[in-house]
Design a protein around this motif. Structure first.
Motif, mmCIF file in Angstrom:
data_model
loop_
_atom_site.group_PDB
_atom_site.id
_atom_site.type_symbol
_atom_site.label_atom_id
_atom_site.label_comp_id
_atom_site.label_asym_id
_atom_site.label_seq_id
_atom_site.Cartn_x
_atom_site.Cartn_y
_atom_site.Cartn_z
ATOM 1 N N ALA A 85 -85.332 -107.316 51.658
ATOM 2 C CA ALA A 85 -84.525 -106.521 52.580
ATOM 3 C C ALA A 85 -83.862 -105.423 51.766
ATOM 4 O O ALA A 85 -83.055 -105.697 50.871
ATOM 5 C CB ALA A 85 -83.484 -107.374 53.289
ATOM 6 N N GLN A 86 -84.226 -104.188 52.057
ATOM 7 C CA GLN A 86 -83.718 -103.016 51.351
ATOM 8 C C GLN A 86 -82.795 -102.255 52.287
ATOM 9 O O GLN A 86 -83.171 -101.946 53.423
ATOM 10 C CB GLN A 86 -84.889 -102.141 50.901
ATOM 11 N N PHE A 87 -81.573 -101.947 51.824
ATOM 12 C CA PHE A 87 -80.607 -101.304 52.706
ATOM 13 C C PHE A 87 -80.891 -99.815 52.819
ATOM 14 O O PHE A 87 -81.051 -99.118 51.821
ATOM 15 C CB PHE A 87 -79.177 -101.523 52.200
ATOM 16 N N PHE A 88 -80.935 -99.336 54.064
ATOM 17 C CA PHE A 88 -81.198 -97.921 54.328
ATOM 18 C C PHE A 88 -79.899 -97.150 54.520
ATOM 19 O O PHE A 88 -79.551 -96.300 53.725
ATOM 20 C CB PHE A 88 -82.126 -97.802 55.536
ATOM 21 N N HIS A 89 -79.167 -97.452 55.589
ATOM 22 C CA HIS A 89 -77.865 -96.786 55.737
ATOM 23 C C HIS A 89 -77.010 -97.441 56.810
ATOM 24 O O HIS A 89 -77.474 -98.260 57.601
ATOM 25 C CB HIS A 89 -78.035 -95.281 56.015
ATOM 26 N N ASP A 90 -75.735 -97.084 56.790
ATOM 27 C CA ASP A 90 -74.743 -97.524 57.760
ATOM 28 C C ASP A 90 -74.509 -96.433 58.792
ATOM 29 O O ASP A 90 -74.787 -95.254 58.540
ATOM 30 C CB ASP A 90 -73.423 -97.829 57.054
ATOM 31 N N HIS A 91 -73.959 -96.806 59.951
ATOM 32 C CA HIS A 91 -73.677 -95.830 61.002
ATOM 33 C C HIS A 91 -72.527 -96.358 61.846
ATOM 34 O O HIS A 91 -72.637 -97.425 62.458
ATOM 35 C CB HIS A 91 -74.922 -95.615 61.869
ATOM 36 N N VAL A 92 -71.417 -95.649 61.856
ATOM 37 C CA VAL A 92 -70.247 -95.998 62.660
ATOM 38 C C VAL A 92 -70.336 -95.266 63.995
ATOM 39 O O VAL A 92 -70.600 -94.057 64.047
ATOM 40 C CB VAL A 92 -68.942 -95.627 61.930
ATOM 41 N N LEU A 93 -70.108 -96.003 65.098
ATOM 42 C CA LEU A 93 -70.191 -95.435 66.441
ATOM 43 C C LEU A 93 -68.972 -95.889 67.242
ATOM 44 O O LEU A 93 -68.791 -97.090 67.467
ATOM 45 C CB LEU A 93 -71.476 -95.901 67.134
ATOM 46 N N VAL A 94 -68.151 -94.944 67.669
ATOM 47 C CA VAL A 94 -66.925 -95.275 68.391
ATOM 48 C C VAL A 94 -66.852 -94.436 69.660
ATOM 49 O O VAL A 94 -66.799 -93.203 69.600
ATOM 50 C CB VAL A 94 -65.668 -95.015 67.527
ATOM 51 N N LYS A 95 -66.860 -95.105 70.812
ATOM 52 C CA LYS A 95 -66.672 -94.423 72.085
ATOM 53 C C LYS A 95 -65.252 -94.672 72.574
ATOM 54 O O LYS A 95 -64.848 -95.821 72.786
ATOM 55 C CB LYS A 95 -67.684 -94.912 73.125
ATOM 56 N N GLU A 96 -64.514 -93.591 72.722
ATOM 57 C CA GLU A 96 -63.127 -93.701 73.170
ATOM 58 C C GLU A 96 -63.075 -94.057 74.658
ATOM 59 O O GLU A 96 -64.059 -93.871 75.390
ATOM 60 C CB GLU A 96 -62.388 -92.383 72.910
ATOM 61 N N PRO A 97 -61.934 -94.585 75.130
ATOM 62 C CA PRO A 97 -61.812 -94.919 76.553
ATOM 63 C C PRO A 97 -62.104 -93.705 77.438
ATOM 64 O O PRO A 97 -61.715 -92.578 77.121
ATOM 65 C CB PRO A 97 -60.354 -95.351 76.680
ATOM 66 N N GLY A 98 -62.804 -93.946 78.521
ATOM 67 C CA GLY A 98 -63.080 -92.885 79.474
ATOM 68 C C GLY A 98 -64.170 -91.912 79.060
ATOM 69 O O GLY A 98 -64.332 -90.863 79.686
ATOM 70 N N THR A 99 -64.947 -92.248 78.033
ATOM 71 C CA THR A 99 -66.014 -91.348 77.591
ATOM 72 C C THR A 99 -67.165 -91.391 78.590
ATOM 73 O O THR A 99 -67.795 -92.434 78.793
ATOM 74 C CB THR A 99 -66.527 -91.749 76.195
ATOM 75 N N GLN A 100 -67.459 -90.254 79.204
ATOM 76 C CA GLN A 100 -68.486 -90.193 80.230
ATOM 77 C C GLN A 100 -69.890 -90.096 79.639
ATOM 78 O O GLN A 100 -70.841 -90.626 80.211
ATOM 79 C CB GLN A 100 -68.239 -88.990 81.145
ATOM 80 N N LYS A 101 -70.025 -89.418 78.509
ATOM 81 C CA LYS A 101 -71.349 -89.118 77.983
ATOM 82 C C LYS A 101 -72.049 -90.386 77.508
ATOM 83 O O LYS A 101 -71.532 -91.128 76.674
ATOM 84 C CB LYS A 101 -71.260 -88.128 76.818
ATOM 85 N N PRO A 102 -73.254 -90.638 78.009
ATOM 86 C CA PRO A 102 -74.022 -91.780 77.517
ATOM 87 C C PRO A 102 -74.698 -91.453 76.190
ATOM 88 O O PRO A 102 -74.828 -90.283 75.813
ATOM 89 C CB PRO A 102 -75.062 -92.000 78.616
ATOM 90 N N THR A 103 -75.104 -92.474 75.470
ATOM 91 C CA THR A 103 -76.001 -92.294 74.336
ATOM 92 C C THR A 103 -77.404 -92.170 74.908
ATOM 93 O O THR A 103 -77.879 -93.071 75.602
ATOM 94 C CB THR A 103 -75.940 -93.504 73.391
ATOM 95 N N PRO A 104 -78.108 -91.055 74.668
ATOM 96 C CA PRO A 104 -79.409 -90.857 75.312
ATOM 97 C C PRO A 104 -80.449 -91.861 74.818
ATOM 98 O O PRO A 104 -80.354 -92.382 73.705
ATOM 99 C CB PRO A 104 -79.782 -89.429 74.891
ATOM 100 N N TRP A 105 -81.436 -92.141 75.656
ATOM 101 C CA TRP A 105 -82.533 -93.006 75.252
ATOM 102 C C TRP A 105 -83.294 -92.360 74.104
ATOM 103 O O TRP A 105 -83.652 -91.182 74.158
ATOM 104 C CB TRP A 105 -83.486 -93.245 76.426
#
Length: 271
Positions: free
Chosen positions: A100-120
């Motif tokens: 298992a080789q580590f590629f990268h980390d990714h932080v994702l934070v959606k604030e309350p009331g965020t309308q925009k979806p994460t696209p497919w």
């Protein structure tokens, strides 16, 4: 910082879980990082207070969506998570990989009331890595219901990949639309099976880089914080894409067909 005692023994992942992952391209493992929730929360907060040049706040309507990536080596909590948690061994198990080789980390934070979806989308077209043995962990540290990750079962086996787009404005990431599938809408296509789970802090969804996924906006009154950890296995190799990849990793010096350089992308687990 929370105790480093994991609640999951990665060596005891059942054959049925591995089979589900190989068939559907995604599984949910309950309590996988329950003992690490406070550590992850502290790491996300440290990242948000000390953003990298790649950080962004995407706003469309009310609320905002923060994301940042490739910071783990400067975030002590993430260093501990990558190196000391069961993540690497669990990654190797579901990938059916010796390493298992580590590629990268990714932080994702959606604030309350965020309308925009994460696209497919699928992750693999954005990356300079290709292979059958890949896995991304999506670990929420807040309870999630409607704002959970959604995935299209079996999409990791599609012959063509989804056209990658920029999340900020939905513009095409590369030229050559004919080389890719249009962005799907599985809610209007009954032939597509959508996987989604209500989750508690420390649960984890594991999914193949090629598995199509997205998420609704966060219309609740609470933040939705999540951390992704991305891993590659034995068969992963560097590949050139038709444009700048994300993450870009400038100056890496790798050539097509090479394994990812281990001084940048460490092999954390080896069976």
């Amino acid at each position: 910082m929370a105790s480093r005692t994991a609640t999951l023994d990665a060596t005891r992942i059942g054959a049925s879980t591995i089979a589900d992952y190989q068939r559907d391209g995604a599984v949910c493992i309950r309590g996988a990082f329950k003992g690490w929730v406070d550590t992850i929360a502290a790491g996300i907060e440290r990242n948000m207070q000390n953003r990298s040049a790649t950080a962004s706040d995407i706003a469309n309507g009310r609320g905002s969506f923060f994301d940042d990536y490739c910071n783990w080596e400067r975030i002590p909590e993430f260093v501990s998570l990558v190196r000391d948690s069961p993540a690497a061994e669990l990654a190797a198990a579901v990938m059916q990989s010796r390493t298992a080789q580590f590629f990268h980390d990714h932080v994702l934070v959606k604030e309350p009331g965020t309308q925009k979806p994460t696209p497919w989308h699928q992750d693999i077209p954005y990356y300079f890595v290709d292979g059958q043995q890949t896995v991304s962990f999506w670990i929420p540290i807040d309870p999630v219901k409607e704002a959970t990750l959604r995935l299209i079962a079996g999409s990791h086996k599609w012959d063509k990949m989804i056209l990658p787009v920029r999340w900020l404005d939905d513009s095409n990431f590369y030229a050559g639309e004919g080389d890719y599938l249009p962005v799907p809408d599985p809610d209007k296509d009954p032939s597509m099976k959508v996987l989604e789970w209500e989750m508690e802090p420390g649960d984890a969804i594991l999914f193949d880089f090629r598995t199509a996924h997205g998420a609704r906006g966060n219309m609740t009154a609470a933040r939705r914080r999540a951390l992704s950890l991305r891993w590659v296995g034995d068969d992963a190799r560097y590949i050139e894409r038709p444009g700048r990849t994300s993450p870009p990793y400038h100056g890496h010096g790798m050539q097509p067909g090479q394994r990812l350089r281990e001084d940048w992308f460490p092999v954390v687990y080896q069976r």
